[in-house]
Scaffold this motif. Structure first.
Motif, PDB file in Angstrom:
ATOM      1  N   VAL A 115       0.979  -1.243  -0.122  1.00 27.60           N
ATOM      2  CA  VAL A 115       0.073  -0.038  -0.351  1.00 27.60           C
ATOM      3  C   VAL A 115       0.890   1.282  -0.080  1.00 27.60           C
ATOM      4  N   PRO A 116       0.755   2.198  -0.925  1.00 28.72           N
ATOM      5  CA  PRO A 116       1.621   3.372  -1.069  1.00 28.72           C
ATOM      6  C   PRO A 116       1.299   4.387  -0.047  1.00 28.72           C
ATOM      7  N   VAL A 117       1.467   3.986   1.237  1.00 26.61           N
ATOM      8  CA  VAL A 117       1.048   4.991   2.061  1.00 26.61           C
ATOM      9  C   VAL A 117       1.740   6.299   2.113  1.00 26.61           C
ATOM     10  N   HIS A 118       2.709   6.333   1.561  1.00 27.16           N
ATOM     11  CA  HIS A 118       3.764   7.542   1.378  1.00 27.16           C
ATOM     12  C   HIS A 118       3.193   8.529   0.256  1.00 27.16           C
ATOM     13  N   ARG A 119       2.256   8.077  -0.264  1.00 30.44           N
ATOM     14  CA  ARG A 119       1.618   9.168  -1.740  1.00 30.44           C
ATOM     15  C   ARG A 119       0.418   9.790  -1.107  1.00 30.44           C
ATOM     16  N   LYS A 120       0.629  11.127  -1.166  1.00 29.44           N
ATOM     17  CA  LYS A 120      -0.487  11.997  -0.428  1.00 29.44           C
ATOM     18  C   LYS A 120      -1.838  11.745  -1.625  1.00 29.44           C
ATOM     19  N   GLN A 121      -1.527  11.667  -3.113  1.00 26.02           N
ATOM     20  CA  GLN A 121      -2.556  11.518  -3.836  1.00 26.02           C
ATOM     21  C   GLN A 121      -3.191  10.341  -3.804  1.00 26.02           C
ATOM     22  N   PHE A 122      -2.531   8.973  -3.154  1.00 27.42           N
ATOM     23  CA  PHE A 122      -3.254   7.770  -3.079  1.00 27.42           C
ATOM     24  C   PHE A 122      -4.156   8.109  -1.853  1.00 27.42           C
ATOM     25  N   TRP A 123      -4.114   8.724  -0.807  1.00 25.86           N
ATOM     26  CA  TRP A 123      -5.188   9.255   0.290  1.00 25.86           C
ATOM     27  C   TRP A 123      -6.268   9.769  -0.172  1.00 25.86           C
ATOM     28  N   LYS A 124      -5.895  10.764  -0.861  1.00 23.04           N
ATOM     29  CA  LYS A 124      -6.918  11.584  -1.684  1.00 23.04           C
ATOM     30  C   LYS A 124      -7.888  10.754  -2.422  1.00 23.04           C
ATOM     31  N   GLU A 125      -7.406   9.885  -3.117  1.00 23.59           N
ATOM     32  CA  GLU A 125      -8.220   8.830  -4.206  1.00 23.59           C
ATOM     33  C   GLU A 125      -9.076   7.727  -3.043  1.00 23.59           C
ATOM     34  N   VAL A 126      -8.104   7.563  -1.862  1.00 25.82           N
ATOM     35  CA  VAL A 126      -9.073   6.458  -1.066  1.00 25.82           C
ATOM     36  C   VAL A 126     -10.229   7.227  -0.443  1.00 25.82           C
ATOM     37  N   LEU A 127     -10.105   8.659   0.087  1.00 28.73           N
ATOM     38  CA  LEU A 127     -11.111   9.296   0.519  1.00 28.73           C
ATOM     39  C   LEU A 127     -12.424   9.441  -0.754  1.00 28.73           C
ATOM     40  N   HIS A 128     -11.887   9.722  -1.997  1.00 26.32           N
ATOM     41  CA  HIS A 128     -12.972   9.686  -3.185  1.00 26.32           C
ATOM     42  C   HIS A 128     -13.769   8.198  -2.980  1.00 26.32           C
ATOM     43  N   GLU A 129     -13.215   7.021  -2.960  1.00 24.75           N
ATOM     44  CA  GLU A 129     -13.681   5.817  -2.831  1.00 24.75           C
ATOM     45  C   GLU A 129     -14.525   5.488  -1.733  1.00 24.75           C
ATOM     46  N   VAL A 144      -7.483   0.881 -13.952  1.00 22.54           N
ATOM     47  CA  VAL A 144      -7.026  -0.350 -14.619  1.00 22.54           C
ATOM     48  C   VAL A 144      -6.883  -1.481 -13.546  1.00 22.54           C
ATOM     49  N   GLY A 145      -6.556  -1.292 -12.559  1.00 24.76           N
ATOM     50  CA  GLY A 145      -6.203  -2.236 -11.406  1.00 24.76           C
ATOM     51  C   GLY A 145      -7.072  -2.117 -10.557  1.00 24.76           C
ATOM     52  N   HIS A 146      -6.850  -2.496  -9.223  1.00 25.78           N
ATOM     53  CA  HIS A 146      -7.548  -1.967  -8.068  1.00 25.78           C
ATOM     54  C   HIS A 146      -7.820  -0.879  -7.794  1.00 25.78           C
ATOM     55  N   ASN A 147      -8.903  -0.086  -7.510  1.00 21.54           N
ATOM     56  CA  ASN A 147      -8.793   1.079  -6.790  1.00 21.54           C
ATOM     57  C   ASN A 147      -8.239   1.133  -5.361  1.00 21.54           C
ATOM     58  N   PRO A 148      -7.814   2.459  -5.143  1.00 17.87           N
ATOM     59  CA  PRO A 148      -7.205   2.391  -3.856  1.00 17.87           C
ATOM     60  C   PRO A 148      -7.672   1.871  -2.649  1.00 17.87           C
ATOM     61  N   LEU A 149      -8.922   2.198  -2.585  1.00 12.13           N
ATOM     62  CA  LEU A 149      -9.585   1.424  -1.158  1.00 12.13           C
ATOM     63  C   LEU A 149      -9.697  -0.062  -1.219  1.00 12.13           C
ATOM     64  N   ALA A 150      -9.783  -0.589  -2.642  1.00 15.60           N
ATOM     65  CA  ALA A 150      -9.807  -2.179  -2.828  1.00 15.60           C
ATOM     66  C   ALA A 150      -8.297  -2.711  -2.529  1.00 15.60           C
ATOM     67  N   GLN A 151      -7.340  -1.714  -2.819  1.00 17.81           N
ATOM     68  CA  GLN A 151      -5.953  -2.176  -2.677  1.00 17.81           C
ATOM     69  C   GLN A 151      -5.715  -2.333  -1.154  1.00 17.81           C
ATOM     70  N   ILE A 152      -5.988  -1.321  -0.111  1.00 12.81           N
ATOM     71  CA  ILE A 152      -6.064  -1.470   1.010  1.00 12.81           C
ATOM     72  C   ILE A 152      -6.858  -2.711   1.675  1.00 12.81           C
ATOM     73  N   ALA A 153      -8.003  -2.798   1.173  1.00 14.38           N
ATOM     74  CA  ALA A 153      -8.686  -4.163   1.608  1.00 14.38           C
ATOM     75  C   ALA A 153      -8.174  -5.352   1.446  1.00 14.38           C
ATOM     76  N   MET A 154      -7.818  -5.596  -0.120  1.00 12.30           N
ATOM     77  CA  MET A 154      -7.119  -6.760  -0.416  1.00 12.30           C
ATOM     78  C   MET A 154      -5.830  -7.226   0.190  1.00 12.30           C
ATOM     79  N   PHE A 155      -5.105  -6.021   0.589  1.00 13.52           N
ATOM     80  CA  PHE A 155      -3.740  -6.439   1.369  1.00 13.52           C
ATOM     81  C   PHE A 155      -3.862  -6.709   2.739  1.00 13.52           C
ATOM     82  N   THR A 156      -4.997  -6.006   3.593  1.00 11.85           N
ATOM     83  CA  THR A 156      -5.245  -6.190   4.904  1.00 11.85           C
ATOM     84  C   THR A 156      -6.176  -7.604   4.880  1.00 11.85           C
ATOM     85  N   GLY A 157      -7.288  -7.544   4.131  1.00 17.26           N
ATOM     86  CA  GLY A 157      -8.175  -8.523   4.202  1.00 17.26           C
ATOM     87  C   GLY A 157      -7.914  -9.866   3.839  1.00 17.26           C
ATOM     88  N   PHE A 158      -7.070  -9.689   2.616  1.00 15.91           N
ATOM     89  CA  PHE A 158      -6.563 -10.879   2.015  1.00 15.91           C
ATOM     90  C   PHE A 158      -5.109 -11.325   2.449  1.00 15.91           C
TER      91      PHE A 158
END
Length: 248
Positions: A115-129, A144-158
């Protein structure tokens, strides 16, 4: 707006241009090859194994009513436990295969392992999702791939939860195979954290319910996105291709 996995703008108009699996531009197509065959195979094998593990794990924790007659004539719980152990080993093998493919596959194969936690844009897109799933945003962003919120969910949940279940599961299994087994050699350290075996059982069982919750949310989100976001989600894990239907 179609975005690549890195969140960069990839295509203002899906009728004329779409991002390919590497985030590059390709003229005249709205279908993108995203998930390679090994990723899809591991996904469905792991999904089946997890379902079998959840059902058999529940029955192990809450056994079926006793039946009359000689015990030697009934092996119901034995079959349930065997199925649970077999499905657990299948899950472990294909989980390792999925990790292996993350190193040699395309970058979408690696997305659920970080999860690219260091990217500010990533967290903005998480908020949008979050706002999109809460029905507070009118239009979805397309990825094209997972959206940022799904990326967090897959990393933690899976990734993290399955790793936890594999470690605690094999630790419990090592109680039957003995201290000389490879299961104890690799996973005996779990009992250094929880010396009481019942504590490991409890955490393993709680992990099962966490996976149940994850599966419910995962299936709901996939169906919801397939319907509302104008991009294929479920079929993408069958064909490997993501189709962007329109750009309203």
């Amino acid at each position: 707006m179609l975005k690549s996995v890195e969140g960069e703008l990839a295509a203002p108009d899906l009728e004329a241009i779409a991002a390919d699996a590497h985030g590059e531009r390709a003229v005249g197509r709205t279908t993108v090859y995203v998930y390679e065959a090994p990723v899809r195979i591991c996904h469905w094998v792991n999904a089946l194994a997890i379902v079998v593990l959840m059902v058999t794990g529940y029955l192990i924790a809450s056994p079926l009513p006793a039946v009359g007659g000689e015990a030697s004539d009934h092996f119901g719980m034995g079959y349930i436990r065997f199925t649970h152990f077999a499905a657990g080993q299948v899950l472990a093998v294909f989980f390792l295969a999925r990790i292996f493919w993350a190193f040699i596959g395309n970058h979408h194969a690696r997305q659920i392992f970080y999860v690219p936690v260091h990217r500010k844009q990533f967290w903005k897109e998480v908020l949008h999702e979050v706002r999109w799933y809460a029905f507070l945003e009118r239009d979805p962003k397309m990825y094209v791939g997972h959206n940022p919120l799904a990326q967090i969910a897959m990393f933690t949940g899976f990734t993290l939860f399955v790793a936890f279940m594999i470690c605690t599961g094999f630790a419990l299994y090592s109680e039957g195979t003995g201290i000389d087994s490879w299961q104890h050699a690799l996973f005996g350290w779990v009992f250094a954290i929880w010396p009481n075996s019942q504590d490991v059982h409890t955490w393993h069982h709680l992990g099962m319910w966490a996976l149940v919750a994850f599966v419910i949310v995962h299936v709901y989100a996939a169906i919801r996105e397939d319907i509302m976001s104008r991009q294929s989600i479920i079929s993408s894990m069958v064909s490997g291709e993501r189709q962007f239907r329109d750009e309203a």
